[in-house]
Write an enzyme that holds these catalytic residues in place. Structure first.
Site, PDB file in Angstrom:
ATOM      1  N   HIS A  53      64.699  88.044  29.874  1.00 18.80           N
ATOM      2  CA  HIS A  53      63.842  88.972  30.600  1.00 18.80           C
ATOM      3  C   HIS A  53      63.200  88.217  31.767  1.00 18.80           C
ATOM      4  O   HIS A  53      62.974  87.006  31.690  1.00 18.80           O
ATOM      5  CB  HIS A  53      62.734  89.502  29.703  1.00 18.80           C
ATOM      6  CG  HIS A  53      63.200  90.499  28.690  1.00 18.80           C
ATOM      7  ND1 HIS A  53      62.362  91.447  28.164  1.00 18.80           N
ATOM      8  CD2 HIS A  53      64.401  90.696  28.101  1.00 18.80           C
ATOM      9  CE1 HIS A  53      63.018  92.192  27.294  1.00 18.80           C
ATOM     10  NE2 HIS A  53      64.270  91.742  27.240  1.00 18.80           N
ATOM     11  N   GLU A  56      60.156  88.084  32.856  1.00 21.06           N
ATOM     12  CA  GLU A  56      58.904  87.384  32.552  1.00 21.06           C
ATOM     13  C   GLU A  56      59.156  86.060  31.841  1.00 21.06           C
ATOM     14  O   GLU A  56      58.531  85.042  32.165  1.00 21.06           O
ATOM     15  CB  GLU A  56      58.005  88.251  31.652  1.00 21.06           C
ATOM     16  CG  GLU A  56      57.615  89.584  32.233  1.00 21.06           C
ATOM     17  CD  GLU A  56      58.502  90.726  31.783  1.00 21.06           C
ATOM     18  OE1 GLU A  56      57.950  91.805  31.491  1.00 21.06           O
ATOM     19  OE2 GLU A  56      59.737  90.561  31.730  1.00 21.06           O
ATOM     20  N   CYS A 102      57.212  94.089  27.651  1.00 14.81           N
ATOM     21  CA  CYS A 102      57.592  94.495  26.293  1.00 14.81           C
ATOM     22  C   CYS A 102      56.857  93.612  25.282  1.00 14.81           C
ATOM     23  O   CYS A 102      56.157  92.669  25.657  1.00 14.81           O
ATOM     24  CB  CYS A 102      59.112  94.363  26.133  1.00 14.81           C
ATOM     25  SG  CYS A 102      59.693  92.650  26.027  1.00 14.81           S
ATOM     26  N   CYS A 143      57.773  89.808  25.669  1.00 16.31           N
ATOM     27  CA  CYS A 143      57.202  89.196  26.861  1.00 16.31           C
ATOM     28  C   CYS A 143      55.676  89.099  26.756  1.00 16.31           C
ATOM     29  O   CYS A 143      55.081  88.106  27.173  1.00 16.31           O
ATOM     30  CB  CYS A 143      57.626  89.960  28.099  1.00 16.31           C
ATOM     31  SG  CYS A 143      59.405  89.813  28.408  1.00 16.31           S
TER      32      CYS A 143
END
Length: 174
Positions: A56, A58, A86, A89
Site C-alpha cells: 500500500h 502508506e 485502511c 495502514c
C-alpha cells in the site's frame, strides 16, 4: 503559506503519486511523508504489480521515511494520503509514531481513521494522531471513481465480446 495551503500543496504531490498508480493499472492511491517542510518519501499503490498485499502507498512511504530518517520513529512528520487509511495502514501509522495524518477522500468500505473506526484517535493505544480529513477530497475521490468506472466499462465490453464470440461459434460464423 497557511497550514491549509500547505496541506493542499502536499496533497497535490500525493495525487501525483496516485496518478502514477493509475497509469500502472493500480488503484490510484498516493502518499507522501513530509519532515521539516521537505518531502522525504513518496509512494503509490503497487499491490497488483507486486502481487504483495502490503504494498500500500502508506506502508511503502513509511518504509522510505524510516530509511531516510534512520529511525522507525517518524516523529515530527506528516503523512499525506489521497484515501483514508485502511486498518493495516492505520496500524503502521500508529506504530511509526507519525503525529499527523492528512487524507483526501473517505473510504466508507475500509477506512479506519474516521469511516469504520477511529484507530488513530483511540486513547487505548500508546499513540494518537492529529487528523485532517477532506483535503482536495473531490479530486482524490474522482481519481478513484474514474478508475473503477473504467474497470467496470472494460469488464462489460469484454463480456459483450465473449457473448458475441459465443454466438458466432453457435452460428458457425467463425
Amino acid at each position: 503559506m497557511v497550514i491549509f495551503e500547505k496541506d493542499q500543496f502536499y496533497m497535490k504531490e500525493a495525487i501525483i503519486e496516485a496518478k502514477k498508480a493509475a497509469q500502472l493499472g493500480e488503484v490510484p492511491i498516493g502518499a507522501i511523508i513530509v519532515f521539516q517542510d521537505e518531502i522525504i518519501a513518496r509512494a503509490h499503490n503497487l499491490r497488483e504489480t507486486s502481487q504483495n498485499a502490503v504494498t500500500h502507498a502508506e506502508l511503502m512511504a513509511i518504509q522510505q521515511a524510516c530509511e531516510k530518517i534512520g529511525s522507525w520513529r517518524l516523529e515530527e512528520t506528516t503523512l499525506y494520503v489521497t484515501l483514508e487509511p485502511c486498518p493495516m495502514c492505520a496500524g503502521a501509522i500508529l506504530q511509526s509514531r507519525i503525529p499527523r495524518v492528512v487524507y483526501g477522500a473517505r473510504d466508507i468500505k475500509a477506512g479506519c481513521v474516521d469511516s469504520l473506526y477511529r484507530l488513530l484517535n483511540d486513547a487505548r493505544f500508546n499513540h494518537e494522531c492529529e487528523v485532517t480529513e477532506g483535503v482536495l477530497a473531490e479530486e482524490c475521490g474522482q481519481l478513484l471513481t474514474d478508475f473503477f468506472r473504467a474497470i467496470r466499462e472494460r469488464k462489460k465490453a469484454e463480456k459483450q465480446l465473449r457473448k458475441q464470440l459465443a454466438q458466432g461459434v453457435q452460428n458457425n460464423e467463425i
